[in-house]
Design a protein around this motif. Structure first.
Motif, PDB file in Angstrom:
ATOM      1  N   ARG A  84     -29.564-110.150 -22.471  1.00 28.73           N
ATOM      2  CA  ARG A  84     -30.530-109.111 -22.120  1.00 28.73           C
ATOM      3  C   ARG A  84     -31.929-109.664 -21.865  1.00 28.73           C
ATOM      4  NH1 ARG A  84     -28.209-106.204 -26.307  1.00 28.73           N
ATOM      5  NH2 ARG A  84     -30.052-106.421 -27.626  1.00 28.73           N
ATOM      6  N   VAL A  85     -32.220-110.802 -22.445  1.00 28.54           N
ATOM      7  CA  VAL A  85     -33.557-111.387 -22.272  1.00 28.54           C
ATOM      8  C   VAL A  85     -33.728-111.856 -20.829  1.00 28.54           C
ATOM      9  CG1 VAL A  85     -35.015-113.346 -22.929  1.00 28.54           C
ATOM     10  CG2 VAL A  85     -33.845-112.028 -24.681  1.00 28.54           C
ATOM     11  N   ASP A  86     -34.907-111.620 -20.292  1.00 29.52           N
ATOM     12  CA  ASP A  86     -35.212-112.061 -18.937  1.00 29.52           C
ATOM     13  C   ASP A  86     -34.916-113.560 -18.793  1.00 29.52           C
ATOM     14  OD1 ASP A  86     -36.736-111.633 -16.290  1.00 29.52           O
ATOM     15  OD2 ASP A  86     -37.751-113.349 -17.200  1.00 29.52           O
ATOM     16  N   PRO A  87     -34.180-113.962 -17.739  1.00 30.99           N
ATOM     17  CA  PRO A  87     -33.818-115.380 -17.593  1.00 30.99           C
ATOM     18  C   PRO A  87     -35.015-116.326 -17.602  1.00 30.99           C
ATOM     19  CG  PRO A  87     -32.547-114.017 -16.069  1.00 30.99           C
ATOM     20  CD  PRO A  87     -33.571-113.123 -16.702  1.00 30.99           C
ATOM     21  N   ALA A  88     -36.123-115.890 -17.035  1.00 30.19           N
ATOM     22  CA  ALA A  88     -37.315-116.754 -17.036  1.00 30.19           C
ATOM     23  C   ALA A  88     -37.848-116.942 -18.447  1.00 30.19           C
ATOM     24  CB  ALA A  88     -38.396-116.164 -16.133  1.00 30.19           C
ATOM     25  N   LEU A  89     -37.824-115.865 -19.250  1.00 32.64           N
ATOM     26  CA  LEU A  89     -38.274-115.986 -20.638  1.00 32.64           C
ATOM     27  C   LEU A  89     -37.308-116.864 -21.422  1.00 32.64           C
ATOM     28  CD1 LEU A  89     -40.036-115.316 -23.054  1.00 32.64           C
ATOM     29  CD2 LEU A  89     -38.761-113.174 -23.333  1.00 32.64           C
ATOM     30  N   LEU A  90     -36.011-116.684 -21.189  1.00 36.56           N
ATOM     31  CA  LEU A  90     -35.028-117.509 -21.891  1.00 36.56           C
ATOM     32  C   LEU A  90     -35.232-118.987 -21.560  1.00 36.56           C
ATOM     33  CD1 LEU A  90     -32.589-117.472 -23.776  1.00 36.56           C
ATOM     34  CD2 LEU A  90     -31.124-117.276 -21.754  1.00 36.56           C
ATOM     35  N   ALA A  91     -35.527-119.282 -20.300  1.00 38.34           N
ATOM     36  CA  ALA A  91     -35.793-120.670 -19.913  1.00 38.34           C
ATOM     37  C   ALA A  91     -37.040-121.198 -20.615  1.00 38.34           C
ATOM     38  CB  ALA A  91     -35.954-120.764 -18.398  1.00 38.34           C
ATOM     39  N   SER A  92     -38.051-120.334 -20.777  1.00 37.08           N
ATOM     40  CA  SER A  92     -39.271-120.751 -21.481  1.00 37.08           C
ATOM     41  C   SER A  92     -38.993-121.004 -22.957  1.00 37.08           C
ATOM     42  CB  SER A  92     -40.352-119.675 -21.329  1.00 37.08           C
ATOM     43  OG  SER A  92     -40.727-119.526 -19.978  1.00 37.08           O
ATOM     44  N   ILE A  93     -38.170-120.145 -23.574  1.00 31.41           N
ATOM     45  CA  ILE A  93     -37.787-120.338 -24.972  1.00 31.41           C
ATOM     46  C   ILE A  93     -37.047-121.665 -25.124  1.00 31.41           C
ATOM     47  CG2 ILE A  93     -36.251-119.496 -26.794  1.00 31.41           C
ATOM     48  CD1 ILE A  93     -36.995-116.644 -25.895  1.00 31.41           C
ATOM     49  N   ARG A  94     -36.150-121.929 -24.179  1.00 30.45           N
ATOM     50  CA  ARG A  94     -35.388-123.181 -24.249  1.00 30.45           C
ATOM     51  C   ARG A  94     -36.314-124.387 -24.090  1.00 30.45           C
ATOM     52  NH1 ARG A  94     -31.211-121.984 -20.700  1.00 30.45           N
ATOM     53  NH2 ARG A  94     -30.194-121.024 -22.484  1.00 30.45           N
ATOM     54  N   ARG A  95     -37.272-124.283 -23.160  1.00 29.00           N
ATOM     55  CA  ARG A  95     -38.213-125.390 -22.978  1.00 29.00           C
ATOM     56  C   ARG A  95     -39.050-125.594 -24.232  1.00 29.00           C
ATOM     57  NH1 ARG A  95     -42.908-125.997 -18.303  1.00 29.00           N
ATOM     58  NH2 ARG A  95     -43.478-128.143 -18.826  1.00 29.00           N
ATOM     59  N   GLY A 124     -32.414 -99.910 -36.303  1.00 24.80           N
ATOM     60  CA  GLY A 124     -31.634-100.979 -36.927  1.00 24.80           C
ATOM     61  C   GLY A 124     -31.512-102.239 -36.100  1.00 24.80           C
ATOM     62  N   SER A 125     -32.002-102.208 -34.872  1.00 24.16           N
ATOM     63  CA  SER A 125     -31.869-103.377 -34.003  1.00 24.16           C
ATOM     64  C   SER A 125     -32.964-104.401 -34.297  1.00 24.16           C
ATOM     65  CB  SER A 125     -31.941-102.952 -32.534  1.00 24.16           C
ATOM     66  OG  SER A 125     -33.224-102.440 -32.229  1.00 24.16           O
ATOM     67  N   VAL A 126     -32.729-105.605 -33.816  1.00 21.93           N
ATOM     68  CA  VAL A 126     -33.705-106.694 -33.909  1.00 21.93           C
ATOM     69  C   VAL A 126     -34.129-107.029 -32.482  1.00 21.93           C
ATOM     70  CG1 VAL A 126     -34.015-109.134 -34.520  1.00 21.93           C
ATOM     71  CG2 VAL A 126     -32.736-107.615 -36.039  1.00 21.93           C
ATOM     72  N   PRO A 127     -35.422-107.260 -32.223  1.00 19.10           N
ATOM     73  CA  PRO A 127     -35.859-107.577 -30.857  1.00 19.10           C
ATOM     74  C   PRO A 127     -35.017-108.684 -30.236  1.00 19.10           C
ATOM     75  CG  PRO A 127     -37.768-107.263 -32.258  1.00 19.10           C
ATOM     76  CD  PRO A 127     -36.565-107.202 -33.160  1.00 19.10           C
ATOM     77  N   PRO A 128     -34.525-108.469 -29.018  1.00 17.89           N
ATOM     78  CA  PRO A 128     -33.648-109.455 -28.383  1.00 17.89           C
ATOM     79  C   PRO A 128     -34.254-110.856 -28.290  1.00 17.89           C
ATOM     80  CG  PRO A 128     -33.588-107.397 -27.158  1.00 17.89           C
ATOM     81  CD  PRO A 128     -34.661-107.249 -28.196  1.00 17.89           C
ATOM     82  N   ALA A 129     -35.574-110.952 -28.093  1.00 21.39           N
ATOM     83  CA  ALA A 129     -36.181-112.283 -27.971  1.00 21.39           C
ATOM     84  C   ALA A 129     -36.055-113.072 -29.268  1.00 21.39           C
ATOM     85  CB  ALA A 129     -37.649-112.155 -27.564  1.00 21.39           C
ATOM     86  N   ILE A 130     -36.123-112.383 -30.409  1.00 21.28           N
ATOM     87  CA  ILE A 130     -35.941-113.073 -31.693  1.00 21.28           C
ATOM     88  C   ILE A 130     -34.517-113.600 -31.803  1.00 21.28           C
ATOM     89  CG2 ILE A 130     -35.738-112.667 -34.184  1.00 21.28           C
ATOM     90  CD1 ILE A 130     -38.242-111.014 -34.083  1.00 21.28           C
ATOM     91  N   LEU A 131     -33.551-112.776 -31.413  1.00 20.47           N
ATOM     92  CA  LEU A 131     -32.155-113.212 -31.499  1.00 20.47           C
ATOM     93  C   LEU A 131     -31.860-114.329 -30.497  1.00 20.47           C
ATOM     94  CD1 LEU A 131     -30.310-109.802 -31.988  1.00 20.47           C
ATOM     95  CD2 LEU A 131     -31.120-111.428 -33.711  1.00 20.47           C
ATOM     96  N   ALA A 132     -32.455-114.250 -29.309  1.00 22.06           N
ATOM     97  CA  ALA A 132     -32.256-115.317 -28.330  1.00 22.06           C
ATOM     98  C   ALA A 132     -32.835-116.630 -28.843  1.00 22.06           C
ATOM     99  CB  ALA A 132     -32.908-114.936 -27.004  1.00 22.06           C
ATOM    100  N   ALA A 133     -34.016-116.554 -29.465  1.00 23.68           N
ATOM    101  CA  ALA A 133     -34.623-117.767 -30.033  1.00 23.68           C
ATOM    102  C   ALA A 133     -33.764-118.314 -31.165  1.00 23.68           C
ATOM    103  CB  ALA A 133     -36.035-117.461 -30.526  1.00 23.68           C
ATOM    104  N   ALA A 134     -33.197-117.418 -31.978  1.00 25.19           N
ATOM    105  CA  ALA A 134     -32.317-117.861 -33.067  1.00 25.19           C
ATOM    106  C   ALA A 134     -31.108-118.610 -32.515  1.00 25.19           C
ATOM    107  CB  ALA A 134     -31.868-116.662 -33.898  1.00 25.19           C
ATOM    108  N   ALA A 135     -30.507-118.050 -31.462  1.00 24.79           N
ATOM    109  CA  ALA A 135     -29.347-118.708 -30.861  1.00 24.79           C
ATOM    110  C   ALA A 135     -29.733-120.075 -30.298  1.00 24.79           C
ATOM    111  CB  ALA A 135     -28.759-117.819 -29.769  1.00 24.79           C
ATOM    112  N   GLU A 136     -30.881-120.164 -29.627  1.00 23.64           N
ATOM    113  CA  GLU A 136     -31.327-121.438 -29.072  1.00 23.64           C
ATOM    114  C   GLU A 136     -31.615-122.465 -30.155  1.00 23.64           C
ATOM    115  OE1 GLU A 136     -31.582-122.622 -25.978  1.00 23.64           O
ATOM    116  OE2 GLU A 136     -30.614-120.797 -25.276  1.00 23.64           O
TER     117      GLU A 136
END
Length: 445
Positions: free
Chosen positions: A71-82, A160-172
């Motif tokens: 769900r996280v924007d691909p550009a943001l996900l790429a920035s998190i990965r970088r 009850g949800s957690v912001p997707p960016a936090i979960l994406a960062a956790a996975a990375e």
């Protein structure tokens, strides 16, 4: 922090049935979760965060983690990965202690064992701003250190949800366990554990609000902590070559964190000071046209500008204040960096904006605040390592050192200490002592 801790807690009578200070409220929550376990944690999560969770909802599942990444924007996900890659590269380059030992000519063995913590709790704020960057800054050095398990605790939203960016960062960052819990109740769960659900961690790291920080202080001793970070802060030392628009933007970037965040300019140029004040007014109007935003309130309460005689005095003041973030917005920062008494992180030159360090420069942004940089440092690989000394004596080394140890023990009035060494000397060392049955023979445990 102590002043805030002793202030009366708004709404305490509704929450606790009686007036309490902030510290008393935190202690009540800690005791409640320690004694009541999962039901108490769920009750406080419902009361304080408005999320009605069941026991089966405490952990974020792998499917939700993966869905969040999608769900996280691909550009943001790429920035998190970088950012993760840059943070990891920095921490892998960090000099850290390693296990070692040496043996002297008489057979004395001295050394150290260095090993990572087994389980660490990482608190990730999720209120005013879901700080997924703090998850990276805490989890990545823990992974580099070799920590066996990192448990993230972050407050859920009302649904009850957690912001997707936090979960994406956790996975990375390779974090598999994310607990839907925030505040003092999350600190209690990490420190004391939840029967059948979570084993206690050995250390809790990460920033949080006053209640999280007070809770960390209360559980210190039960577990280790990284420190007691307070509201964020930046101090900019600038000379006449600094761009006033850039300086103003950096001050605002820090001020928007929290109404209690501090942003300070120290300069020897009156012209620059006046230009920065004008730039602040313009930028603040664009950032906060309604006039009631966080950054405006922060600047009104804690914003300061100091005019010094010269740059040497400005740098001296910066070192005395020991800020979390120090920007040297000067023509030649390397001339001055060695004269800084203390700072959590030092940004060199006009291009090095503090927010770059917040996200992906590489060094950790979990740093000491409120002058604590005078005696402590930011999060690093070493935060997650523990050292044990190694001491081994041969007969020869015992005969050499034993008499001195006996004399010192008796001089301190500790006769049993003296006798513990003396009895070995009288037996002629380990080779002459009756040590009981050898391993593998009768009497083996």
């Amino acid at each position: 922090m102590d002043v805030l801790a002793r202030q009366e807690l708004p709404g305490a009578e509704t929450l606790f049935g009686r007036p309490l200070t902030a510290l008393e409220g935190v202690r009540e929550i800690l005791a409640s979760v320690r004694e009541g376990g999962v039901p108490a944690l769920l009750r406080w999560t419902r009361t304080l965060d408005g999320a009605a969770l069941g026991a089966e909802d405490l952990w974020v599942g792998p499917e939700e983690m993966e869905a969040a990444r999608e769900r996280v924007d691909p550009a943001l996900l790429a920035s998190i990965r970088r950012a993760r890659e840059r943070i990891e590269a920095f921490h892998r380059a960090e000099p850290v202690p390693h296990a070692w030992h040496r043996v002297d000519s008489d057979g004395l063995v001295l050394g150290q064992e260095v090993r990572p913590l087994r389980r660490v709790g990482l608190y990730v704020p999720g209120g005013r701003a879901p700080l997924f960057s703090s998850l990276l800054m805490g989890a990545v050095p823990a992974r580099v250190a070799g920590v066996g398990e990192v448990v993230v605790a972050t407050p859920p939203r009302r649904d009850g949800s957690v912001p997707p960016a936090i979960l994406a960062a956790a996975a990375e960052a390779g974090v598999a366990r994310v607990l839907r819990a925030g505040g003092a109740q999350a600190v209690a769960a990490l420190a004391y554990g939840l029967e059948g659900v979570l084993e206690p961690v050995e250390k809790i790291v990460g920033p949080g609000n006053l209640f999280v920080t007070l809770a960390k202080r209360e559980v210190f001793g039960q577990v280790g902590i990284d420190g007691l970070p307070g509201p964020s802060e930046v101090l900019v030392v600038a000379d006449a070559t600094a761009n006033p628009e850039w300086v103003a933007a950096d001050l605002l970037a820090q001020a928007e964190h929290d109404p209690d965040a501090s942003a300070v300019l120290v300069t020897a140029s009156e012209g620059l000071l006046q230009a920065v004040e004008a730039a602040l007014a313009r930028q603040l109007q664009r950032l906060d046209p309604q006039g009631d935003g966080v950054a405006r309130r922060s600047l009104e309460r804690w914003g300061k500008a100091l005019l010094c005689r010269d740059l040497a005095e400005a740098v001296a003041w910066a070192g005395r204040l020991a800020p979390e973030h120090l920007e040297l917005a000067v023509e030649d920062p390397w001339r001055w960096v060695g004269r800084v008494g203390a700072a959590g992180a030092i940004f060199l030159g006009h291009a090095a904006s503090e927010p770059l360090g917040d996200y992906l420069a590489g060094p950790d942004h979990i740093l000491p605040t409120n002058g604590a940089a005078r005696f402590s440092s930011g999060l690093s690989v070493e935060t997650f390592l523990i050292r044990s000394s190694l001491i081994g004596y041969s007969d020869e080394a015992l005969r050499r050192d034993g008499p001195a140890a006996v004399r010192m023990a008796r001089a301190e009035g500790l006769e049993a200490h003296a006798r513990a060494v003396e009895i070995r000397l009288e037996a002629g060392g380990p080779g002459g002592a009756d040590e009981g049955p050898a391993p593998g023979k009768e009497g083996e445990a």
